[in-house]
Design an enzyme around this catalytic site. Sequence first.
Site, PDB file in Angstrom:
ATOM      1  N   GLY A 100      39.373 -28.002 -15.496  1.00  0.00           N
ATOM      2  CA  GLY A 100      40.065 -27.018 -16.327  1.00  0.00           C
ATOM      3  C   GLY A 100      40.184 -27.476 -17.772  1.00  0.00           C
ATOM      4  N   GLU A 121      35.202 -30.607 -10.146  1.00  0.00           N
ATOM      5  CA  GLU A 121      35.885 -29.865  -9.074  1.00  0.00           C
ATOM      6  C   GLU A 121      35.197 -30.014  -7.729  1.00  0.00           C
ATOM      7  OE1 GLU A 121      35.614 -28.811 -12.146  1.00  0.00           O
ATOM      8  OE2 GLU A 121      37.306 -27.570 -12.739  1.00  0.00           O
ATOM      9  N   GLU A 147      36.979 -26.509 -19.221  1.00  0.00           N
ATOM     10  CA  GLU A 147      36.981 -25.041 -19.305  1.00  0.00           C
ATOM     11  C   GLU A 147      37.819 -24.565 -20.495  1.00  0.00           C
ATOM     12  OE1 GLU A 147      38.091 -24.743 -15.096  1.00  0.00           O
ATOM     13  OE2 GLU A 147      36.462 -23.303 -14.892  1.00  0.00           O
ATOM     14  N   ALA A 192      43.070 -29.016 -14.154  1.00  0.00           N
ATOM     15  CA  ALA A 192      44.252 -28.327 -13.630  1.00  0.00           C
ATOM     16  C   ALA A 192      45.171 -29.382 -13.018  1.00  0.00           C
ATOM     17  CB  ALA A 192      43.819 -27.321 -12.575  1.00  0.00           C
TER      18      ALA A 192
HETATM   19  C1  3H9 Z   1      40.548 -27.998 -11.835  1.00  0.00           C
HETATM   20  O1  3H9 Z   1      40.626 -28.322 -12.981  1.00  0.00           O
HETATM   21  C2  3H9 Z   1      40.388 -26.582 -11.381  1.00  0.00           C
HETATM   22  C3  3H9 Z   1      40.076 -25.693 -12.531  1.00  0.00           C
HETATM   23  O2  3H9 Z   1      38.742 -25.295 -12.501  1.00  0.00           O
HETATM   24  C4  3H9 Z   1      41.027 -24.531 -12.588  1.00  0.00           C
HETATM   25  C5  3H9 Z   1      40.732 -23.428 -11.682  1.00  0.00           C
HETATM   26  C6  3H9 Z   1      41.622 -22.222 -11.765  1.00  0.00           C
HETATM   27  N1  3H9 Z   1      46.393 -33.317 -11.629  1.00  0.00           N
HETATM   28  O3  3H9 Z   1      42.993 -41.535 -11.553  1.00  0.00           O
HETATM   29  P1  3H9 Z   1      44.148 -42.229 -12.212  1.00  0.00           P
HETATM   30  C7  3H9 Z   1      47.230 -38.382 -11.646  1.00  0.00           C
HETATM   31  S1  3H9 Z   1      40.640 -29.155 -10.594  1.00  0.00           S
HETATM   32  C8  3H9 Z   1      47.495 -34.003 -11.281  1.00  0.00           C
HETATM   33  O4  3H9 Z   1      44.752 -43.384 -11.498  1.00  0.00           O
HETATM   34  P2  3H9 Z   1      42.424 -43.103 -14.347  1.00  0.00           P
HETATM   35  C9  3H9 Z   1      46.812 -39.338 -10.541  1.00  0.00           C
HETATM   36  O5  3H9 Z   1      47.175 -38.842  -9.276  1.00  0.00           O
HETATM   37  C10 3H9 Z   1      40.877 -30.695 -11.466  1.00  0.00           C
HETATM   38  N2  3H9 Z   1      47.566 -35.352 -11.320  1.00  0.00           N
HETATM   39  O6  3H9 Z   1      43.803 -42.655 -13.724  1.00  0.00           O
HETATM   40  C11 3H9 Z   1      47.569 -40.592 -10.941  1.00  0.00           C
HETATM   41  O7  3H9 Z   1      48.906 -40.439 -10.512  1.00  0.00           O
HETATM   42  P3  3H9 Z   1      49.786 -41.693 -10.022  1.00  0.00           P
HETATM   43  C12 3H9 Z   1      39.645 -31.184 -12.144  1.00  0.00           C
HETATM   44  C13 3H9 Z   1      46.477 -36.015 -11.717  1.00  0.00           C
HETATM   45  O8  3H9 Z   1      42.701 -43.426 -15.743  1.00  0.00           O
HETATM   46  C14 3H9 Z   1      47.549 -40.549 -12.471  1.00  0.00           C
HETATM   47  O9  3H9 Z   1      47.280 -39.183 -12.816  1.00  0.00           O
HETATM   48  N3  3H9 Z   1      39.875 -32.503 -12.683  1.00  0.00           N
HETATM   49  C15 3H9 Z   1      45.304 -35.361 -12.085  1.00  0.00           C
HETATM   50  O10 3H9 Z   1      41.742 -44.095 -13.457  1.00  0.00           O
HETATM   51  C16 3H9 Z   1      46.484 -41.420 -13.085  1.00  0.00           C
HETATM   52  O11 3H9 Z   1      45.238 -41.100 -12.485  1.00  0.00           O
HETATM   53  C17 3H9 Z   1      39.682 -33.609 -11.963  1.00  0.00           C
HETATM   54  O12 3H9 Z   1      39.256 -33.556 -10.834  1.00  0.00           O
HETATM   55  C18 3H9 Z   1      45.274 -33.941 -12.022  1.00  0.00           C
HETATM   56  N4  3H9 Z   1      44.177 -33.230 -12.372  1.00  0.00           N
HETATM   57  O13 3H9 Z   1      41.480 -41.809 -14.283  1.00  0.00           O
HETATM   58  C19 3H9 Z   1      40.018 -34.909 -12.622  1.00  0.00           C
HETATM   59  N5  3H9 Z   1      44.377 -36.278 -12.443  1.00  0.00           N
HETATM   60  O14 3H9 Z   1      49.863 -42.572 -11.211  1.00  0.00           O
HETATM   61  C20 3H9 Z   1      40.828 -35.764 -11.691  1.00  0.00           C
HETATM   62  C21 3H9 Z   1      44.980 -37.467 -12.314  1.00  0.00           C
HETATM   63  O15 3H9 Z   1      51.045 -41.072  -9.580  1.00  0.00           O
HETATM   64  N6  3H9 Z   1      41.261 -36.990 -12.314  1.00  0.00           N
HETATM   65  N7  3H9 Z   1      46.236 -37.326 -11.873  1.00  0.00           N
HETATM   66  O16 3H9 Z   1      48.992 -42.317  -8.887  1.00  0.00           O
HETATM   67  C22 3H9 Z   1      40.470 -38.040 -12.538  1.00  0.00           C
HETATM   68  O17 3H9 Z   1      39.289 -38.017 -12.296  1.00  0.00           O
HETATM   69  C23 3H9 Z   1      41.100 -39.285 -13.092  1.00  0.00           C
HETATM   70  O18 3H9 Z   1      42.479 -39.226 -12.804  1.00  0.00           O
HETATM   71  C24 3H9 Z   1      40.928 -39.503 -14.615  1.00  0.00           C
HETATM   72  C25 3H9 Z   1      41.802 -40.709 -15.052  1.00  0.00           C
HETATM   73  C26 3H9 Z   1      39.448 -39.795 -14.897  1.00  0.00           C
HETATM   74  C27 3H9 Z   1      41.360 -38.286 -15.382  1.00  0.00           C
END
Ligand code: 3H9
Length: 676
Positions: free
Chosen positions: A105, A128, A108, A66
């Site tokens: 998400g 999450e 999902e 998400a």
């Molecule tokens: C969810 O899904 C809830 C659901 O169940 C729905 C329920 C109804 N959203 O980490 P990075 C940004 S909860 C918005 O440096 P990497 C991050 O802030 C979500 N922004 O890159 C950064 O911005 P900036 C479940 C996001 O390659 C840029 O992207 N998912 C999101 O080292 C690059 O990120 C997670 O918890 C996001 N979801 O790693 C996954 N994700 O450049 C969370 C990232 O401005 N994300 N950004 O600083 C991660 O674990 C890592 O970002 C990922 C990439 C592995 C994807």
Amino acid sequence: MSDTPVSVTMERDGEIAIVIVNNPPVNALSWHVRQGLQDHFTAAIADESVKAIVLRCDGATFIAGADITEFGKAPQGPDFNSVLHMIEAAPKPVVAAIHGTALGGGLETALVCHYRVAVPSAKLGVPEVKLGLLPGAGGTQRLPRIVGVEMAAQMTSLGDPLSAKKALDAGLVDALAGEDSLAADAIAFAREAIAKGPRPSRERAVFGDVGAIEALKAANAKKWKGFEAPYANLACVEAATRLPFDEGMTFERTEFMKLMMGSQSAAQRHLFFAERQAAKIDGLPKDVQLRPVTKVGVIGAGTMGGGITMNFLQKGIPVTIVEMAEDALNRGVGVIRKNYEASAAKGRFTAEQVEKMMGILTPSLSLDDLADCDLIIEAVYENMDVKKDLFGKLDAIAKPGAILASNTSYLDVNEIASATKRPADVLGMHFFSPANVMKLLEVVRGDATAPDVLATAMAIGKTIGKVAVVAGVCHGFIGNRMLSQRQIPATQLLMEGALPDQVDQVHLDFGMPMGPFQMSDLAGLDIGWHRDPSRVETLRDAFCTAGRFGQKNGKGFYDYDEKRNRSVSAEANAIIEEFRSTSNLAKRDITTDEIIERTLYPMVNEGAKILAEGKAQRASDIDVVWIYGYGWPVYRGGPMFWANLEGLPKIVAALEKHGVEVAPLLREKAEKGERF
Ligand code: 3H9
């Protein structure tokens, strides 16, 4: 023209429709992605010439979750669950084509697709829980139907992703695609799936042993202490074992909303962005070129030097480690080997990897051997004269362009730099003990530190797996400067009637890994002691005079057994009692609230001063320092985030009540109704 960003498109390959998400950087499910998915799936389902649908993403990854930036804002676009139900109910097969990370998400979304194809390098998970949440779009209900209760419980409560291979073995992925041919392989798979038809997860039966849930709770009781989300995740998986799908979804929704509205998830989401923000350096030219770091020198083979060295060896970066005396050098190198062998015994490394790491370590007794190092980190005795002498020598030895770093935890980096003719190449790299384990690295920017030196130190921090935070030069930098504001009133509380275990217990209940007096005992009470037993001017003098030096000799504020387990010490408490009686302070009852107000609020106050002086770039950097350097509970988001929750006016009032001078920035924010 519509203002809706075009982040989802559709292509055709014969009878296959391909829906493509393109929402950089991580293809998060922003409102316009949900809108695009709804529009294109509606069209593909309605189009009778389409016999199967592939969902794939452009860019570096499949949908990574998400859009966290939308949380807490007014909802926009279609409801996510409705979109997913529509995809799952498609009367023709839907195939998810996964590369990069299918997370939260994102996974999902893949779970409502009827089939999943992934490249071998892909990772699939529901992280999450790390944001204080649970997969709130059916993840907790569909996973037990696809991978079984045990794995679903693990995936949701721990949040660690599976490799594509493990996902294949678990039935989460149906086939592996070629690393470079995912799009074509997914289309071919979809073509074959036409004959098989759709396969909605919701119609499958939950399987596996529900007992696994209790076993997980027992195994992680310590790690999860204070956290709500792991338990909520497990409650949802358990609900899936006894409720029909729709009721399970309602249960999941309720639990998700509870977490979403609570302070823990707010804190954990704050940390997610704070950690990424910390890597950004204010006022640095965008095009700054990093200096190459292919060889590192470490001076000092003690606990710190050895720990620092291990970080680099593990990343395959050769290190030359220098000590003054041969026995100290041998001891230091021996400890590094012993630590690696202990890790190998636990399965973290192979014996071969240990030898490889030890093979790129060069022990030396001469500073001259550091001449070819790109980065030299000094980790010697905390004394300004010693450090200046060393940096003067390094100036003559290090090659031009080498970065000279001090691991000092308190001293003035500008003064250290002044011992060289190249202060632009000097900065602080403050590791936290044990340096191979603790994730925090304070990178201390001196007045003269060059932008590329600072940027390189931050980047190398990331390379070795640290969370690096920029700090300005001041006594104790960010972390230790705030720590001292906790220690002084904690000791004063003993003078007024509290006992060490009472104060420590309040901190443990708050979620800290140890209290102020446990920490003192760990560090050693005799550090900085004048060693004159006839001079008992402070409580510490009284302890040292009585031969109570802390954990190192089994007695300090507590008594310790041979396994370093602590117990309340009658002797220590008697020393406190006696010292108090000499200081004319009346003994009184101290409440938990007072302990919080007097030990934690002054830290916030100091944090405000650090911010106002520009010694930290932003409040969230202070939070990162305390979470990764001192074990501040993640679910409280760090001291400055926590201060916002407590209420800044409340903190100001309490500081005034206890006679603490309020930092102007804190007062200003409290008066204006602002937050850190
Ligand atoms: C969810 O899904 C809830 C659901 O169940 C729905 C329920 C109804 N959203 O980490 P990075 C940004 S909860 C918005 O440096 P990497 C991050 O802030 C979500 N922004 O890159 C950064 O911005 P900036 C479940 C996001 O390659 C840029 O992207 N998912 C999101 O080292 C690059 O990120 C997670 O918890 C996001 N979801 O790693 C996954 N994700 O450049 C969370 C990232 O401005 N994300 N950004 O600083 C991660 O674990 C890592 O970002 C990922 C990439 C592995 C994807």
